[in-house]
Design a protein around this motif. Sequence first.
Motif, PDB file in Angstrom:
ATOM      1  N   MET A   1       0.718  -1.170  -0.033  1.00 21.82           N
ATOM      2  CA  MET A   1       0.016   0.025  -0.202  1.00 21.82           C
ATOM      3  C   MET A   1       0.864   1.400  -0.178  1.00 21.82           C
ATOM      4  N   THR A   2       0.435   2.272  -0.442  1.00 20.92           N
ATOM      5  CA  THR A   2       1.125   3.533  -0.831  1.00 20.92           C
ATOM      6  C   THR A   2       0.187   4.740  -0.528  1.00 20.92           C
ATOM      7  N   ASP A   3       0.659   6.045  -0.404  1.00 21.41           N
ATOM      8  CA  ASP A   3      -0.106   7.121  -0.472  1.00 21.41           C
ATOM      9  C   ASP A   3      -1.183   7.214  -1.564  1.00 21.41           C
ATOM     10  N   GLN A   4      -0.442   6.619  -2.756  1.00 19.98           N
ATOM     11  CA  GLN A   4      -1.243   7.024  -3.986  1.00 19.98           C
ATOM     12  C   GLN A   4      -2.540   6.103  -4.037  1.00 19.98           C
ATOM     13  N   ASN A   5      -2.237   4.615  -3.760  1.00 19.89           N
ATOM     14  CA  ASN A   5      -3.625   4.027  -3.760  1.00 19.89           C
ATOM     15  C   ASN A   5      -4.372   3.976  -2.479  1.00 19.89           C
ATOM     16  N   PHE A   6      -3.897   4.534  -1.255  1.00 18.84           N
ATOM     17  CA  PHE A   6      -4.541   4.629  -0.144  1.00 18.84           C
ATOM     18  C   PHE A   6      -5.706   6.056  -0.355  1.00 18.84           C
ATOM     19  N   TYR A   7      -4.984   6.981  -0.836  1.00 16.39           N
ATOM     20  CA  TYR A   7      -5.636   8.281  -0.776  1.00 16.39           C
ATOM     21  C   TYR A   7      -6.652   8.585  -2.085  1.00 16.39           C
ATOM     22  N   SER A   8      -5.839   7.841  -3.221  1.00 18.01           N
ATOM     23  CA  SER A   8      -6.709   8.134  -4.467  1.00 18.01           C
ATOM     24  C   SER A   8      -7.273   7.252  -5.021  1.00 18.01           C
ATOM     25  N   GLY A   9      -6.711   5.791  -4.353  1.00 17.88           N
ATOM     26  CA  GLY A   9      -7.760   4.629  -5.132  1.00 17.88           C
ATOM     27  C   GLY A   9      -9.038   4.602  -5.074  1.00 17.88           C
ATOM     28  N   ASN A  10      -9.655   4.206  -5.899  1.00 24.10           N
ATOM     29  CA  ASN A  10     -11.162   3.968  -6.032  1.00 24.10           C
ATOM     30  C   ASN A  10     -11.629   2.547  -5.183  1.00 24.10           C
ATOM     31  N   TYR A  11     -12.771   2.552  -4.725  1.00 22.88           N
ATOM     32  CA  TYR A  11     -13.287   1.327  -4.000  1.00 22.88           C
ATOM     33  C   TYR A  11     -14.746   1.385  -4.217  1.00 22.88           C
ATOM     34  N   ALA A  12     -15.294  -0.018  -3.975  1.00 21.21           N
ATOM     35  CA  ALA A  12     -16.575  -0.028  -4.412  1.00 21.21           C
ATOM     36  C   ALA A  12     -17.577   0.270  -3.158  1.00 21.21           C
ATOM     37  N   THR A  13     -18.734   0.806  -3.553  1.00 21.31           N
ATOM     38  CA  THR A  13     -19.799   0.909  -2.492  1.00 21.31           C
ATOM     39  C   THR A  13     -20.664  -0.131  -2.567  1.00 21.31           C
ATOM     40  N   TYR A  14     -20.715  -0.918  -1.220  1.00 17.90           N
ATOM     41  CA  TYR A  14     -21.652  -2.064  -1.309  1.00 17.90           C
ATOM     42  C   TYR A  14     -23.031  -1.746  -0.659  1.00 17.90           C
ATOM     43  N   LEU A  15     -24.183  -1.830  -1.447  1.00 13.20           N
ATOM     44  CA  LEU A  15     -25.314  -1.563  -0.871  1.00 13.20           C
ATOM     45  C   LEU A  15     -26.206  -2.881  -0.512  1.00 13.20           C
ATOM     46  N   GLN A  16     -26.430  -2.868   0.794  1.00 12.87           N
ATOM     47  CA  GLN A  16     -26.764  -4.076   1.315  1.00 12.87           C
ATOM     48  C   GLN A  16     -28.352  -4.004   1.122  1.00 12.87           C
ATOM     49  N   SER A  17     -28.759  -5.244   0.896  1.00 11.86           N
ATOM     50  CA  SER A  17     -30.341  -5.617   0.822  1.00 11.86           C
ATOM     51  C   SER A  17     -31.145  -5.487   2.187  1.00 11.86           C
TER      52      SER A  17
ATOM     53  N   GLY B   1     -14.790   9.420  -3.958  1.00 13.72           N
ATOM     54  CA  GLY B   1     -14.663   8.234  -3.225  1.00 13.72           C
ATOM     55  C   GLY B   1     -16.080   7.461  -2.744  1.00 13.72           C
ATOM     56  N   TYR B   2     -17.220   8.036  -2.875  1.00 13.07           N
ATOM     57  CA  TYR B   2     -18.480   7.298  -2.357  1.00 13.07           C
ATOM     58  C   TYR B   2     -19.167   6.554  -3.472  1.00 13.07           C
ATOM     59  N   GLY B   3     -18.718   6.698  -4.667  1.00 14.75           N
ATOM     60  CA  GLY B   3     -19.578   5.737  -5.535  1.00 14.75           C
ATOM     61  C   GLY B   3     -20.987   6.252  -5.734  1.00 14.75           C
ATOM     62  N   GLY B   4     -21.770   4.871  -5.999  1.00 12.78           N
ATOM     63  CA  GLY B   4     -23.319   4.993  -5.931  1.00 12.78           C
ATOM     64  C   GLY B   4     -23.722   4.795  -4.767  1.00 12.78           C
ATOM     65  N   GLY B   5     -25.063   4.985  -4.589  1.00 13.02           N
ATOM     66  CA  GLY B   5     -25.814   4.672  -3.100  1.00 13.02           C
ATOM     67  C   GLY B   5     -27.180   5.373  -3.189  1.00 13.02           C
ATOM     68  N   TYR B   6     -27.626   5.082  -2.273  1.00 16.57           N
ATOM     69  CA  TYR B   6     -29.198   5.829  -2.036  1.00 16.57           C
ATOM     70  C   TYR B   6     -28.972   7.320  -2.384  1.00 16.57           C
ATOM     71  N   GLY B   7     -29.808   7.811  -3.137  1.00 17.56           N
ATOM     72  CA  GLY B   7     -29.943   9.304  -3.508  1.00 17.56           C
ATOM     73  C   GLY B   7     -29.094   9.476  -4.656  1.00 17.56           C
TER      74      GLY B   7
END
Length: 205
Positions: free
Chosen positions: A98-114, A197-203
């Motif tokens: 892990m580096t500063d680049q992938n920690f602060y700038s990396g994208n990650y999924a927003t998991y929506l729970q059923s 960094g928040y991806g998709g989601g309610y709203g």
Amino acid sequence: MNGKVVYALNWYQGPYTFFNGLAGKQATLNAVNPDGSGATVIKSFGQPGDGNWYNLYFAIRPYDDPNTLAVSMAPTGTGQGTAYYTYTSGKLAAASDMTDQNFYSGNYATYLQSPSGQKLFWSVNADGQNSLKVGDSNAQNAKTILTSSDYSPYGWFTDGYVLLQKSGNELYIMPADGNAQPFKITNYYKPRANYYGYGGGYGGL
């Protein structure tokens, strides 16, 4: 995570303070039960005797799956490097890749729970397309239900249907098993504001 609320307690002081306000302070990564019981310190970090520290803090963010956190211990004002970890199943492990680049700038999924908590809905972007996926509560056994650059996750309607958004103002519904194409429900209004960094989601954020 794993039935616990995981959070960080951090300390800050200005670089031109005339006294050492961080002496004896500990930045801590903590876990506690939702009712406030069973509080534990996962890791603590204090000011070294030869350091003039401005901040003592842990930063945390989601990692590559919904059951893991990426953690950084970033000592500013010391000239020392940032230490990175992953936290999962109640354990903290060093993350050498892990580096500063992938920690602060990396994208990650927003998991929506059923509604039942048994399924997750998320998207993975590759080659300009959003692959919309539904998996179990651990994001395993995932099935791609739609591949399109036009749609992104919005939410759930019962455990049987997922809600999609298009163009930031159109709401669609489709079966969670992907056996039918999206059906438009309505248009809706959303201000042109997005949070990195928040991806998709309610709203539709």
